[in-house]
Design a protein around this motif. Sequence first.
Motif, mmCIF file in Angstrom:
data_model
loop_
_atom_site.group_PDB
_atom_site.id
_atom_site.type_symbol
_atom_site.label_atom_id
_atom_site.label_comp_id
_atom_site.label_asym_id
_atom_site.label_seq_id
_atom_site.Cartn_x
_atom_site.Cartn_y
_atom_site.Cartn_z
ATOM 1 N N ALA A 9 66.600 10.523 -17.651
ATOM 2 C CA ALA A 9 66.114 11.005 -18.950
ATOM 3 C C ALA A 9 67.274 11.360 -19.877
ATOM 4 O O ALA A 9 67.131 12.187 -20.771
ATOM 5 C CB ALA A 9 65.197 12.212 -18.744
ATOM 6 N N GLY A 10 68.431 10.706 -19.637
ATOM 7 C CA GLY A 10 69.582 10.924 -20.494
ATOM 8 C C GLY A 10 70.844 11.172 -19.689
ATOM 9 O O GLY A 10 70.834 11.216 -18.454
ATOM 10 N N ARG A 11 71.942 11.332 -20.411
ATOM 11 C CA ARG A 11 73.228 11.659 -19.789
ATOM 12 C C ARG A 11 74.091 12.301 -20.867
ATOM 13 O O ARG A 11 74.154 11.804 -21.996
ATOM 14 C CB ARG A 11 73.896 10.395 -19.226
ATOM 15 C CG ARG A 11 75.062 10.683 -18.294
ATOM 16 C CD ARG A 11 75.502 9.402 -17.576
ATOM 17 N NE ARG A 11 76.536 9.676 -16.583
ATOM 18 C CZ ARG A 11 76.294 10.055 -15.330
ATOM 19 N NH1 ARG A 11 75.046 10.200 -14.915
ATOM 20 N NH2 ARG A 11 77.288 10.288 -14.491
ATOM 21 N N LEU A 30 54.644 15.868 -15.387
ATOM 22 C CA LEU A 30 56.065 15.657 -15.625
ATOM 23 C C LEU A 30 56.761 17.001 -15.662
ATOM 24 O O LEU A 30 56.334 17.908 -16.397
ATOM 25 C CB LEU A 30 56.302 14.937 -16.956
ATOM 26 C CG LEU A 30 56.258 13.423 -16.994
ATOM 27 C CD1 LEU A 30 56.544 12.945 -18.415
ATOM 28 C CD2 LEU A 30 57.249 12.790 -16.023
ATOM 29 N N PHE A 31 57.815 17.127 -14.886
ATOM 30 C CA PHE A 31 58.669 18.314 -14.946
ATOM 31 C C PHE A 31 59.868 17.951 -15.813
ATOM 32 O O PHE A 31 60.729 17.174 -15.408
ATOM 33 C CB PHE A 31 59.118 18.705 -13.537
ATOM 34 C CG PHE A 31 59.980 19.952 -13.482
ATOM 35 C CD1 PHE A 31 59.402 21.199 -13.491
ATOM 36 C CD2 PHE A 31 61.358 19.842 -13.420
ATOM 37 C CE1 PHE A 31 60.198 22.345 -13.435
ATOM 38 C CE2 PHE A 31 62.156 20.969 -13.360
ATOM 39 C CZ PHE A 31 61.570 22.232 -13.366
ATOM 40 N N ASP A 32 59.878 18.475 -17.028
ATOM 41 C CA ASP A 32 60.881 18.197 -18.061
ATOM 42 C C ASP A 32 60.749 16.778 -18.620
ATOM 43 O O ASP A 32 60.254 15.867 -17.953
ATOM 44 C CB ASP A 32 62.298 18.451 -17.561
ATOM 45 C CG ASP A 32 62.643 19.936 -17.529
ATOM 46 O OD1 ASP A 32 61.947 20.723 -18.186
ATOM 47 O OD2 ASP A 32 63.613 20.310 -16.841
ATOM 48 N N THR A 33 61.201 16.625 -19.875
ATOM 49 C CA THR A 33 61.078 15.322 -20.544
ATOM 50 C C THR A 33 62.410 14.805 -21.080
ATOM 51 O O THR A 33 62.444 13.781 -21.762
ATOM 52 C CB THR A 33 60.042 15.380 -21.686
ATOM 53 O OG1 THR A 33 60.477 16.300 -22.701
ATOM 54 C CG2 THR A 33 58.670 15.794 -21.161
ATOM 55 N N GLY A 34 63.508 15.491 -20.783
ATOM 56 C CA GLY A 34 64.823 14.967 -21.107
ATOM 57 C C GLY A 34 65.149 14.925 -22.588
ATOM 58 O O GLY A 34 64.593 15.679 -23.397
ATOM 59 N N ASP A 94 67.565 19.037 -24.116
ATOM 60 C CA ASP A 94 67.706 18.026 -23.066
ATOM 61 C C ASP A 94 66.662 18.205 -21.958
ATOM 62 O O ASP A 94 66.703 17.498 -20.954
ATOM 63 C CB ASP A 94 69.118 18.042 -22.481
ATOM 64 C CG ASP A 94 69.568 19.415 -22.002
ATOM 65 O OD1 ASP A 94 69.186 20.416 -22.629
ATOM 66 O OD2 ASP A 94 70.328 19.497 -21.010
ATOM 67 N N HIS A 95 65.715 19.109 -22.180
ATOM 68 C CA HIS A 95 64.645 19.328 -21.209
ATOM 69 C C HIS A 95 63.252 19.153 -21.817
ATOM 70 O O HIS A 95 62.273 19.046 -21.077
ATOM 71 C CB HIS A 95 64.770 20.718 -20.583
ATOM 72 C CG HIS A 95 66.009 20.865 -19.760
ATOM 73 N ND1 HIS A 95 66.035 20.635 -18.401
ATOM 74 C CD2 HIS A 95 67.283 21.162 -20.121
ATOM 75 C CE1 HIS A 95 67.267 20.806 -17.954
ATOM 76 N NE2 HIS A 95 68.048 21.118 -18.985
ATOM 77 N N CYS A 96 63.176 19.113 -23.137
ATOM 78 C CA CYS A 96 61.859 18.965 -23.782
ATOM 79 C C CYS A 96 61.898 17.948 -24.913
ATOM 80 O O CYS A 96 60.971 17.872 -25.715
ATOM 81 C CB CYS A 96 61.383 20.321 -24.303
ATOM 82 S SG CYS A 96 62.453 21.061 -25.562
ATOM 83 N N GLY A 97 62.949 17.130 -24.965
ATOM 84 C CA GLY A 97 63.149 16.241 -26.104
ATOM 85 C C GLY A 97 62.077 15.193 -26.311
ATOM 86 O O GLY A 97 61.857 14.735 -27.433
ATOM 87 N N CYS A 98 61.405 14.774 -25.223
ATOM 88 C CA CYS A 98 60.359 13.751 -25.351
ATOM 89 C C CYS A 98 58.950 14.336 -25.291
ATOM 90 O O CYS A 98 57.979 13.586 -25.124
ATOM 91 C CB CYS A 98 60.532 12.688 -24.266
ATOM 92 S SG CYS A 98 61.940 11.587 -24.560
ATOM 93 N N VAL A 116 70.778 13.776 -16.848
ATOM 94 C CA VAL A 116 69.583 14.500 -17.286
ATOM 95 C C VAL A 116 68.386 13.793 -16.662
ATOM 96 O O VAL A 116 68.297 12.563 -16.705
ATOM 97 C CB VAL A 116 69.463 14.506 -18.823
ATOM 98 C CG1 VAL A 116 68.171 15.176 -19.276
ATOM 99 C CG2 VAL A 116 70.678 15.195 -19.447
ATOM 100 N N SER A 117 67.467 14.549 -16.097
ATOM 101 C CA SER A 117 66.363 13.914 -15.374
ATOM 102 C C SER A 117 65.013 14.492 -15.769
ATOM 103 O O SER A 117 64.906 15.588 -16.329
ATOM 104 C CB SER A 117 66.544 14.075 -13.860
ATOM 105 O OG SER A 117 66.482 15.437 -13.491
ATOM 106 N N SER A 118 63.995 13.728 -15.453
ATOM 107 C CA SER A 118 62.612 14.169 -15.489
ATOM 108 C C SER A 118 62.031 13.854 -14.114
ATOM 109 O O SER A 118 62.527 12.960 -13.420
ATOM 110 C CB SER A 118 61.832 13.421 -16.580
ATOM 111 O OG SER A 118 60.464 13.770 -16.566
ATOM 112 N N VAL A 119 61.027 14.598 -13.706
ATOM 113 C CA VAL A 119 60.420 14.363 -12.402
ATOM 114 C C VAL A 119 58.923 14.148 -12.579
ATOM 115 O O VAL A 119 58.226 14.994 -13.160
ATOM 116 C CB VAL A 119 60.675 15.534 -11.432
ATOM 117 C CG1 VAL A 119 60.128 15.200 -10.047
ATOM 118 C CG2 VAL A 119 62.172 15.840 -11.341
#
Length: 253
Positions: free
Chosen positions: A8-10, A45-49, A104-108, A32-35
Amino acid sequence: MKLNFLPAGRLRMKKSIYVADAERSETIDLPVSSVLIRHKQGNVLFDTGCHSSVVADAEGRWGPLARVMKPMMLEDETLLPGLACTGLGPDDIDIVVNSHFHPDHCGCNQFFHKATILAQAKEIEAAKAPGADAAGYLKADWDYGQPIEPVNGEKDLFGDASLVLLPLPGHTPGTMGALVSLDRDGQFLLASDAVSLRQNLDADAAPRNTWNVEQQLKTFAEVRRIEKSGVTVICGNDDAQWQGLRKGADSYE
Protein backbone atom coordinates in the motif's frame (compact mmCIF):
# COMPACT_ATOMS: atom_id res chain seq x y z
CA MET A 1 -10.83 -17.08 7.57
CA LYS A 2 -8.05 -15.81 5.32
CA LEU A 3 -5.50 -13.00 5.70
CA ASN A 4 -3.66 -11.26 2.85
CA PHE A 5 -0.85 -8.74 3.20
CA LEU A 6 -1.19 -6.11 0.47
CA PRO A 7 1.37 -3.49 -0.64
CA ALA A 8 0.00 0.00 0.00
CA GLY A 9 2.98 2.27 -0.64
CA ARG A 10 6.61 2.83 0.27
CA LEU A 11 8.21 5.80 2.01
CA ARG A 12 11.70 7.18 2.53
CA MET A 13 12.39 8.94 5.82
CA LYS A 14 15.35 9.97 7.95
CA LYS A 15 16.61 6.92 9.80
CA SER A 16 17.31 9.01 12.91
CA ILE A 17 13.55 9.28 13.46
CA TYR A 18 13.59 5.59 14.37
CA VAL A 19 17.23 4.90 15.31
CA ALA A 20 18.68 7.47 17.69
CA ASP A 21 22.35 7.00 16.77
CA ALA A 22 21.84 7.05 13.00
CA GLU A 23 23.62 9.71 10.97
CA ARG A 24 21.36 12.70 10.26
CA SER A 25 21.87 12.27 6.51
CA GLU A 26 21.04 8.54 6.56
CA THR A 27 17.63 7.47 5.23
CA ILE A 28 15.51 4.37 5.58
CA ASP A 29 12.92 2.92 3.20
CA LEU A 30 9.71 1.84 4.87
CA PRO A 31 7.08 -0.46 3.36
CA VAL A 32 3.46 0.58 3.83
CA SER A 33 0.87 -2.18 3.97
CA SER A 34 -2.80 -2.96 4.20
CA VAL A 35 -4.18 -6.26 5.47
CA LEU A 36 -7.26 -7.96 4.04
CA ILE A 37 -9.12 -10.26 6.42
CA ARG A 38 -11.85 -12.36 4.83
CA HIS A 39 -14.29 -13.66 7.45
CA LYS A 40 -17.61 -15.40 6.83
CA GLN A 41 -19.35 -12.37 8.34
CA GLY A 42 -17.59 -9.81 6.15
CA ASN A 43 -14.46 -8.51 4.46
CA VAL A 44 -12.22 -6.25 6.54
CA LEU A 45 -9.28 -4.03 5.58
CA PHE A 46 -6.83 -3.07 8.29
CA ASP A 47 -5.45 0.28 7.08
CA THR A 48 -5.62 1.60 3.52
CA GLY A 49 -2.11 2.96 2.96
CA CYS A 50 -1.13 5.95 0.84
CA HIS A 51 -3.40 7.64 -1.70
CA SER A 52 -2.24 6.92 -5.24
CA SER A 53 -2.02 10.66 -6.07
CA VAL A 54 1.09 11.03 -3.89
CA VAL A 55 3.07 8.99 -6.43
CA ALA A 56 3.02 11.97 -8.82
CA ASP A 57 2.37 14.90 -6.45
CA ALA A 58 2.95 14.17 -2.78
CA GLU A 59 3.18 17.82 -1.78
CA GLY A 60 -0.11 18.57 -3.50
CA ARG A 61 -1.89 16.16 -1.16
CA TRP A 62 0.29 16.09 1.95
CA GLY A 63 1.76 19.60 1.97
CA PRO A 64 4.90 20.00 4.13
CA LEU A 65 4.54 16.42 5.39
CA ALA A 66 5.78 15.26 1.96
CA ARG A 67 9.23 16.59 2.87
CA VAL A 68 9.32 14.36 5.96
CA MET A 69 8.07 11.16 4.31
CA LYS A 70 8.88 10.86 0.62
CA PRO A 71 6.84 8.38 -1.48
CA MET A 72 9.07 5.86 -3.24
CA MET A 73 6.50 3.64 -5.00
CA LEU A 74 4.83 3.29 -8.36
CA GLU A 75 1.06 3.60 -8.68
CA ASP A 76 0.67 -0.19 -9.03
CA GLU A 77 2.30 -0.54 -5.60
CA THR A 78 -0.62 1.24 -3.90
CA LEU A 79 -3.61 -0.54 -2.39
CA LEU A 80 -6.23 -0.90 -5.12
CA PRO A 81 -4.07 -2.90 -7.59
CA GLY A 82 -3.04 -5.22 -4.76
CA LEU A 83 -6.62 -5.69 -3.65
CA ALA A 84 -7.62 -6.56 -7.21
CA CYS A 85 -5.12 -9.43 -7.15
CA THR A 86 -7.28 -11.10 -4.48
CA GLY A 87 -10.36 -10.93 -6.72
CA LEU A 88 -12.00 -8.18 -4.67
CA GLY A 89 -12.78 -4.54 -5.36
CA PRO A 90 -13.53 -1.59 -3.09
CA ASP A 91 -17.27 -2.32 -2.97
CA ASP A 92 -16.55 -5.80 -1.57
CA ILE A 93 -15.11 -4.34 1.63
CA ASP A 94 -17.54 -4.14 4.55
CA ILE A 95 -15.31 -2.66 7.25
CA VAL A 96 -12.16 -0.54 7.20
CA VAL A 97 -10.18 -0.53 10.44
CA ASN A 98 -7.81 2.43 10.66
CA SER A 99 -4.99 1.81 13.11
CA HIS A 100 -4.71 5.59 13.26
CA PHE A 101 -5.39 8.56 11.01
CA HIS A 102 -1.97 9.45 9.62
CA PRO A 103 -2.13 9.65 5.81
CA ASP A 104 -0.07 6.52 5.13
CA HIS A 105 -2.68 4.49 7.01
CA CYS A 106 -5.97 5.97 5.79
CA GLY A 107 -5.06 7.48 2.42
CA CYS A 108 -7.36 5.23 0.37
CA ASN A 109 -10.36 5.40 2.70
CA GLN A 110 -12.26 7.40 0.11
CA PHE A 111 -12.54 4.44 -2.27
CA PHE A 112 -14.49 2.25 0.16
CA HIS A 113 -17.88 3.90 -0.14
CA LYS A 114 -19.84 0.94 1.23
CA ALA A 115 -17.58 0.33 4.22
CA THR A 116 -17.94 1.47 7.81
CA ILE A 117 -14.75 3.00 9.18
CA LEU A 118 -13.63 1.89 12.65
CA ALA A 119 -11.14 3.90 14.73
CA GLN A 120 -10.44 4.39 18.40
CA ALA A 121 -12.56 7.18 19.90
CA LYS A 122 -9.39 8.91 21.16
CA GLU A 123 -8.00 8.92 17.61
CA ILE A 124 -11.15 10.48 16.19
CA GLU A 125 -10.99 13.14 18.90
CA ALA A 126 -7.32 13.86 18.13
CA ALA A 127 -7.98 14.12 14.39
CA LYS A 128 -10.78 16.64 14.98
CA ALA A 129 -8.85 18.80 17.44
CA PRO A 130 -7.77 22.35 16.53
CA GLY A 131 -4.41 22.30 14.74
CA ALA A 132 -4.64 18.56 14.08
CA ASP A 133 -3.10 18.97 10.62
CA ALA A 134 0.18 19.98 12.28
CA ALA A 135 0.14 16.61 14.06
CA GLY A 136 -0.20 14.77 10.73
CA TYR A 137 -3.99 14.47 10.59
CA LEU A 138 -5.07 15.51 7.10
CA LYS A 139 -8.85 15.67 6.70
CA ALA A 140 -8.54 14.94 2.96
CA ASP A 141 -7.32 11.47 3.88
CA TRP A 142 -9.21 10.38 6.99
CA ASP A 143 -12.65 11.93 6.52
CA TYR A 144 -14.61 11.31 3.33
CA GLY A 145 -18.06 11.25 4.86
CA GLN A 146 -18.36 7.51 5.44
CA PRO A 147 -19.77 6.44 8.79
CA ILE A 148 -16.97 6.34 11.37
CA GLU A 149 -17.71 4.06 14.31
CA PRO A 150 -15.72 4.88 17.46
CA VAL A 151 -14.06 2.00 19.28
CA ASN A 152 -13.51 2.35 23.01
CA GLY A 153 -10.76 0.05 24.19
CA GLU A 154 -10.87 -3.57 23.07
CA LYS A 155 -13.41 -4.87 20.55
CA ASP A 156 -14.10 -8.44 19.41
CA LEU A 157 -15.22 -7.53 15.91
CA PHE A 158 -17.17 -10.68 15.00
CA GLY A 159 -17.85 -12.04 18.48
CA ASP A 160 -15.80 -15.21 17.94
CA ALA A 161 -12.33 -13.99 19.02
CA SER A 162 -11.00 -14.37 15.47
CA LEU A 163 -10.39 -10.62 15.05
CA VAL A 164 -9.94 -8.55 18.18
CA LEU A 165 -9.10 -4.83 18.01
CA LEU A 166 -6.69 -3.68 20.72
CA PRO A 167 -5.74 -0.17 21.89
CA LEU A 168 -1.97 0.34 21.51
CA PRO A 169 -1.50 4.07 22.24
CA GLY A 170 1.74 6.00 22.18
CA HIS A 171 2.50 6.72 18.54
CA THR A 172 -0.79 8.62 18.56
CA PRO A 173 -3.50 8.90 21.25
CA GLY A 174 -5.64 6.24 19.59
CA THR A 175 -3.27 3.90 17.79
CA MET A 176 -4.99 0.52 17.45
CA GLY A 177 -3.79 -2.96 16.56
CA ALA A 178 -5.60 -6.15 15.61
CA LEU A 179 -5.11 -9.67 16.93
CA VAL A 180 -6.02 -12.12 14.16
CA SER A 181 -6.43 -15.84 14.94
CA LEU A 182 -6.21 -18.22 11.98
CA ASP A 183 -6.93 -21.95 12.01
CA ARG A 184 -3.78 -23.08 10.17
CA ASP A 185 -1.19 -20.32 10.44
CA GLY A 186 -1.80 -19.23 14.02
CA GLN A 187 -2.11 -15.76 15.51
CA PHE A 188 -0.85 -12.44 14.17
CA LEU A 189 -0.76 -9.10 15.96
CA LEU A 190 -1.09 -6.35 13.37
CA ALA A 191 0.78 -3.71 15.35
CA SER A 192 0.92 -0.89 12.79
CA ASP A 193 2.99 2.05 14.07
CA ALA A 194 2.74 0.82 17.66
CA VAL A 195 5.83 -1.10 16.50
CA SER A 196 7.16 0.52 13.35
CA LEU A 197 10.49 -1.34 13.38
CA ARG A 198 11.36 -4.54 15.21
CA GLN A 199 14.49 -2.93 16.63
CA ASN A 200 12.38 -0.30 18.41
CA LEU A 201 10.57 -3.07 20.28
CA ASP A 202 13.73 -5.05 21.01
CA ALA A 203 15.62 -1.99 22.28
CA ASP A 204 12.57 -0.59 24.09
CA ALA A 205 13.29 2.68 22.28
CA ALA A 206 10.42 4.91 21.17
CA PRO A 207 10.89 6.63 17.79
CA ARG A 208 11.12 10.41 17.62
CA ASN A 209 7.69 10.63 15.98
CA THR A 210 6.03 9.27 19.14
CA TRP A 211 3.17 11.31 20.62
CA ASN A 212 3.60 10.04 24.20
CA VAL A 213 6.77 8.14 25.10
CA GLU A 214 5.44 6.84 28.43
CA GLN A 215 2.39 5.31 26.77
CA GLN A 216 4.53 3.98 23.93
CA LEU A 217 6.79 2.09 26.34
CA LYS A 218 3.74 0.62 28.08
CA THR A 219 2.50 -0.49 24.65
CA PHE A 220 5.87 -2.12 23.91
CA ALA A 221 5.52 -4.07 27.17
CA GLU A 222 2.01 -5.17 26.21
CA VAL A 223 3.15 -6.26 22.75
CA ARG A 224 5.96 -8.33 24.28
CA ARG A 225 3.43 -9.93 26.65
CA ILE A 226 1.20 -10.87 23.70
CA GLU A 227 4.17 -12.17 21.71
CA LYS A 228 5.20 -14.53 24.54
CA SER A 229 1.94 -16.43 24.04
CA GLY A 230 3.11 -17.47 20.56
CA VAL A 231 1.67 -14.58 18.53
CA THR A 232 3.60 -13.29 15.49
CA VAL A 233 4.02 -9.51 15.74
CA ILE A 234 3.67 -7.75 12.39
CA CYS A 235 5.51 -4.43 12.50
CA GLY A 236 4.18 -1.40 10.71
CA ASN A 237 7.20 -0.57 8.55
CA ASP A 238 9.91 -3.21 8.99
CA ASP A 239 11.34 -3.94 5.54
CA ALA A 240 13.23 -7.09 6.56
CA GLN A 241 10.04 -8.61 7.95
CA TRP A 242 7.97 -7.41 4.98
CA GLN A 243 10.27 -9.14 2.51
CA GLY A 244 9.67 -12.46 4.24
CA LEU A 245 5.87 -12.32 4.27
CA ARG A 246 3.55 -13.90 1.72
CA LYS A 247 1.84 -11.08 -0.12
CA GLY A 248 -0.95 -10.35 -2.59
CA ALA A 249 -3.11 -13.31 -3.52
CA ASP A 250 -0.93 -15.71 -1.46
CA SER A 251 -2.95 -15.86 1.74
CA TYR A 252 -2.51 -17.05 5.32
CA GLU A 253 -5.34 -19.23 6.60
